[in-house]
Design an enzyme around this catalytic site. Structure first.
Site, PDB file in Angstrom:
ATOM      1  CG  ASP A  30      -4.947  19.648  12.457  1.00 42.20           C
ATOM      2  OD1 ASP A  30      -3.629  19.297  12.368  1.00 42.20           O
ATOM      3  OD2 ASP A  30      -5.226  20.642  11.618  1.00 42.20           O
ATOM      4  CD  GLN A  94       8.608  19.906  12.029  1.00 38.79           C
ATOM      5  OE1 GLN A  94       9.427  19.494  11.477  1.00 38.79           O
ATOM      6  NE2 GLN A  94       8.222  19.965  13.400  1.00 38.79           N
ATOM      7  CG  HIS A 100       2.986  18.309  15.144  1.00 38.07           C
ATOM      8  ND1 HIS A 100       3.771  19.148  15.092  1.00 38.07           N
ATOM      9  CD2 HIS A 100       2.261  18.220  14.007  1.00 38.07           C
ATOM     10  CE1 HIS A 100       4.038  19.536  13.585  1.00 38.07           C
ATOM     11  NE2 HIS A 100       2.986  18.917  13.037  1.00 38.07           N
ATOM     12  CG  HIS A 102      -0.807  15.077  11.739  1.00 38.40           C
ATOM     13  ND1 HIS A 102      -1.232  16.370  11.211  1.00 38.40           N
ATOM     14  CD2 HIS A 102       0.877  15.435  11.549  1.00 38.40           C
ATOM     15  CE1 HIS A 102      -0.530  17.294  10.900  1.00 38.40           C
ATOM     16  NE2 HIS A 102       0.946  16.893  11.216  1.00 38.40           N
TER      17      HIS A 102
END
Ligand code: AMP
Ligand code: ZN
Length: 114
Positions: A30, A94, A100, A102
Site C-alpha cells: 500500500d 472504499q 481489494h 488490505h
C-alpha cells in the site's frame, strides 16, 4: 477497466512494489501504509466492490485467502498475527473501486476500527 488505478497496476501502467503475483491475483505494498506491514491483495479481474461479486467469483475469492496465508508466512507476520480488511462503498471507506483486501500486521492493531 480503462480508468481504474488498480487495473492500471495490473497492466504495469502504474508502478507498484509487488509482493505476490499469479495469473489471477496480484499483491503489492500500500502506498500509504497504516501499519509496518500493509499490503493489498487484488483479483486481476476488475470487480468494483463486494456488492458486485457473483458465483463465478467464488473460486478467486477463496484463492485470495490462500494467497494471504502464503503472504503472511513470507512477510513474517503469520505468528504475530495480522488483519484482513475489505472496505465496501462510501460508509465502508472504499476509495478505490476495484475490490481489494488490505493485509495489515507488524504491530498490535486496535479494535474496533474508527
Ligand atoms: P480503500 O480506502 O479501501 O479503497 O483503500 C485504497 C487503498 O489503496 C489505500 O490504502 C491507498 O493508500 C491505496 N492506494 C491508492 N493508490 C495506490 C497505489 N498507486 N499504489 C498502492 N496503493 C495505493
Ligand atoms: Zn479495476
Amino acid at each position: 477497466m480503462e480508468d481504474c488505478i488498480f487495473c492500471k497496476i495490473v497492466k504495469g501502467e502504474i508502478p507498484s512494489k509487488k509482493v505476490y503475483e499469479d495469473d489471477k491475483v496480484l499483491s503489492f505494498e500500500d502506498i500509504n501504509p497504516a501499519a509496518p506491514t500493509h499490503i493489498l491483495v487484488i483479483p486481476k479481474k476488475h470487480i468494483e466492490s463486494l456488492n458486485e461479486i457473483t458465483d463465478e467469483d467464488s473460486e478467486i475469492i477463496a484463492h485470495i485467502f490462500k494467497v494471504c496465508k502464503e503472504i503472511a508466512k513470507k512477510l513474517n507476520i503469520q505468528e504475530g498475527g495480522y488483519r484482513i480488511v475489505m472496505n465496501c462503498g462510501k460508509d465502508g471507506g472504499q476509495e478505490v473501486p476495484h475490490i481489494h483486501f488490505h493485509m495489515l500486521g507488524g504491530r498490535n492493531l486496535t479494535w474496533p476500527p474508527g
